[in-house]
Scaffold this active site. Structure first.
Site, PDB file in Angstrom:
ATOM      1  N   SER A 151     -36.986 -66.291 131.190  1.00  0.00           N
ATOM      2  CA  SER A 151     -37.259 -66.345 129.751  1.00  0.00           C
ATOM      3  C   SER A 151     -37.310 -64.950 129.149  1.00  0.00           C
ATOM      4  CB  SER A 151     -38.599 -67.046 129.491  1.00  0.00           C
ATOM      5  OG  SER A 151     -38.990 -66.923 128.141  1.00  0.00           O
ATOM      6  N   TYR A 164     -47.280 -69.129 130.908  1.00  0.00           N
ATOM      7  CA  TYR A 164     -45.832 -69.348 130.907  1.00  0.00           C
ATOM      8  C   TYR A 164     -45.102 -68.071 131.299  1.00  0.00           C
ATOM      9  CZ  TYR A 164     -41.148 -70.282 129.011  1.00  0.00           C
ATOM     10  OH  TYR A 164     -39.791 -70.421 128.846  1.00  0.00           O
TER      11      TYR A 164
END
Length: 259
Positions: A151, A164
């Site tokens: 990400s 996350y």
């Protein structure tokens, strides 16, 4: 008829068995359809009933026999491993795409340790379980592709996503460790790092229009990314065309982060 270029043939996924977690999501669905169209057999794991229904409806009749849907909670590692062992008992997996993730958003101090563990269980430990089951078959056939979805949030540009971001950092570390360890068996391991794509994940932002402008201001390419941009990167890394690429992270972010 002009014969196909040898280079084009290296992009073929015909006959490949691909395990894809989060396969029915915003970025997963399009990639699943592309891989089916390219002749792959896709074991698609997702536990969102609505998304699974949309994926099933989107698959052309001609490709439905190539799709095997598994609705499994990826935090249930015992069940996950058991089902995957059944599926690999007679035939190896060629490609594993560790894509599924959960992304709660709130200040760091508001997360309990259990909430952080839950993110790690889905985003990282499920990837460990999938890769562990697939590895013996890949090693025996001396060919395999492992693709971890990371990400752009690792750049530090977003708040309130600590668990996350931590999980995606773990996947990048595993990408390098696995690439080093598995390369001697003809197995490559790479990561794809998507930029800010317009998916369900953006619903955590209170002002969608302002956020979309924020994204465009940071990208060199002044359009929003779409699912086919990610699909193209994954297909490349899943194919023979990427045979000499391993341990790398491929950003697909419109030129936001430049390495």
């Amino acid at each position: 008829m002009t014969p196909a270029s040898p280079l084009i043939e290296r992009f073929s996924l015909s006959g490949k068995r691909i395990l894809y977690t989060g396969a029915a999501g915003g970025l997963g669905l399009e990639t699943t359809l592309e891989m089916l169209a390219m002749g792959a057999m896709v074991i698609a794991i997702d536990n969102d009933c609505d998304k699974v229904a949309r994926l099933h409806a989107a698959v052309p009749e001609a490709h439905r026999a190539q799709l095997h849907l598994l609705e499994i909670d990826l935090a249930d590692h015992v069940l996950l491993s058991h089902r995957l062992q059944e599926l690999t008992q007679d035939q190896a997996l060629d490609v594993v795409i560790n894509n599924a993730a959960i992304y709660p958003s709130k200040p760091f101090e508001d997360y309990s340790l259990e909430e952080m563990r839950q993110v790690h269980a889905v985003n990282v430990e499920a990837a460990l379980a999938c890769t562990k089951v697939a590895l013996p078959g890949m090693r025996a056939q001396r060919w395999g592709r492992i693709i971890n979805i990371s990400s752009i949030t690792l750049s530090g540009g977003w708040e309130h996503l600590s668990p996350y971001v931590q999980s995606k950092g773990a996947l990048m570390g595993l990408t390098r460790a696995w690439a080093r360890e598995f390369g001697k068996w003809g197995i490559t391991c790479n990561a794809v790092s998507p930029g800010a794509f317009p998916t369900d994940a953006e619903r955590i932002h209170p002002d969608p229009q302002q956020y979309a402008q924020f994204v465009l201001d940071h990208q060199a390419i002044k359009r929003r990314g779409n699912a086919t941009d990610i699909a193209a990167a994954i297909v490349f890394l899943a194919s023979d065309a990427s045979a000499f690429v391993t341990g790398q992270t491929l950003p697909v972010d419109g030129g936001w982060m430049m390495n």
